[in-house]
Design a protein around this motif. Sequence first.
Motif, mmCIF file in Angstrom:
data_model
loop_
_atom_site.group_PDB
_atom_site.id
_atom_site.type_symbol
_atom_site.label_atom_id
_atom_site.label_comp_id
_atom_site.label_asym_id
_atom_site.label_seq_id
_atom_site.Cartn_x
_atom_site.Cartn_y
_atom_site.Cartn_z
ATOM 1 N N LEU A 25 1.131 -1.064 0.126
ATOM 2 C CA LEU A 25 -0.188 -0.141 -0.131
ATOM 3 C C LEU A 25 0.735 1.258 0.272
ATOM 4 C CD1 LEU A 25 -2.479 -1.676 2.525
ATOM 5 C CD2 LEU A 25 -3.144 -1.681 -0.038
ATOM 6 N N ARG A 26 0.117 2.200 0.003
ATOM 7 C CA ARG A 26 1.220 3.691 -0.725
ATOM 8 C C ARG A 26 1.478 4.285 0.486
ATOM 9 N NH1 ARG A 26 -0.867 7.718 -5.230
ATOM 10 N NH2 ARG A 26 -0.138 6.472 -6.036
ATOM 11 N N GLU A 27 0.377 3.777 1.355
ATOM 12 C CA GLU A 27 0.300 4.320 2.789
ATOM 13 C C GLU A 27 1.391 3.768 3.576
ATOM 14 O OE1 GLU A 27 -3.581 2.545 2.146
ATOM 15 O OE2 GLU A 27 -2.941 3.473 0.920
ATOM 16 N N GLY A 28 1.438 2.620 3.630
ATOM 17 C CA GLY A 28 2.206 1.484 3.948
ATOM 18 C C GLY A 28 1.880 0.664 4.433
ATOM 19 N N ALA B 25 -6.825 -4.902 4.071
ATOM 20 C CA ALA B 25 -5.475 -4.196 4.525
ATOM 21 C C ALA B 25 -5.448 -6.199 5.441
ATOM 22 C CB ALA B 25 -5.648 -3.102 5.510
#
Length: 406
Positions: free
Chosen positions: A363-366, A378
């Motif tokens: 994921l881009r946000e981590g 997630a």
Amino acid sequence: MDPKHDAPTEFIPRVPDPPVRRRGTRWLAVALVVAVLTVGSGIVATRHWADARPVAGDPEVVATTPIVRRDLSTTRTLPGSIGYGPARPLAGHLAATVTWLPRAGTTVKRGGQLFRADDRPVVLFYGSIPMYRDIAGPNLVGRDVRVVADNLRALGYPVGRQPSPGERVTPRSPARNSTDGDDRATGAAGAAAAPHRVRSGEGVLTPALVVAIKRWQTDLGVPATGTIPVGHVEVASGAVRVDAVTGQPGDPAETPLMSVTSVRKVITVGAELTDAASIKRGDRVEVGLPDDRKVPARVVSVGRDLVVSDSGIASGPPLLTVTVAVDKPQAIADLDSGEVQVHVTGRTAVDVLVAPVEALVALREGGYAVQAPGGLVAVRTGMFADGWVEITGDGLTEGTEVVVPA
């Protein structure tokens, strides 16, 4: 002058159409032609691109795999070799001259002759404590006496009843032989010592045990004194195999005479400290043999002394010797030597949900997610092992299909 002809005539020039107007008309025509051509080209181009694109509504084929529930474990693979384990030196413990030595490769079992000193046999007993003193004197108590009693019983000699732990006995010092002036015990009672409470693992030199010793000595072909001088018996944990003979007849018996190993074939592993730190005696392992078989085994010992790596690399790290025994010795009975792979299990996660590692989406946000039927979910990751990853996430259960690269 003819007035009709001579009169000046007013010249009125013909005003042509404004050049801008004529030019605008011409460019307008050109613009119309270009527009038509452009539109036509655009129609052709549009049709060309439309033909190259997928037909709207065609389903995109993706690969999926179900989430499963299983155990995960981290496994380290260490190189090992088949043999008889590390050899240890063996020297006598009596002041005598060696008169006979066995050949390399000889197996010596309980009651067998290791070597001869002053033409008397030095015999092998099994046990965990060496014979550090003479076994002599009525009611002598100790773990070394227990070694004598256990071995004679195993060899078929009746040793009678041994006092139980907690019983009290009164040891007596051996009487001196008054006829020849030496210190050998005659079997008669000497000076009494303080009573001794027998502890677990100890034996007592009872009259019945003295009789058993005499019978054993008679069969051995030595004087039946009923006592065992120090050095006439050597103790090992089990049968030994003579790996190499380093002495020769005529040498003092107290020098290293041979090197011995276990008679059971084992796997020897040289493990670095970081690997050996988590390996303990009794740990279960798996051994990959040269013929691609895999057999279960267990760790029987972990060395305490660092040895230099024999890889030929001077800067190689020091190693600890780990000895592994296979559960079924016949599995390696036909292999005198050979390189093997020892698979040591580390951390284990039991009965967890796992998915292939390639199912994870960064994921881009981590963090990570997996592509489930309802969209991205997630996940929290746990152990990674053998291409699998432990995951937990909302709505994820055993059997949930997740997308993996096709």
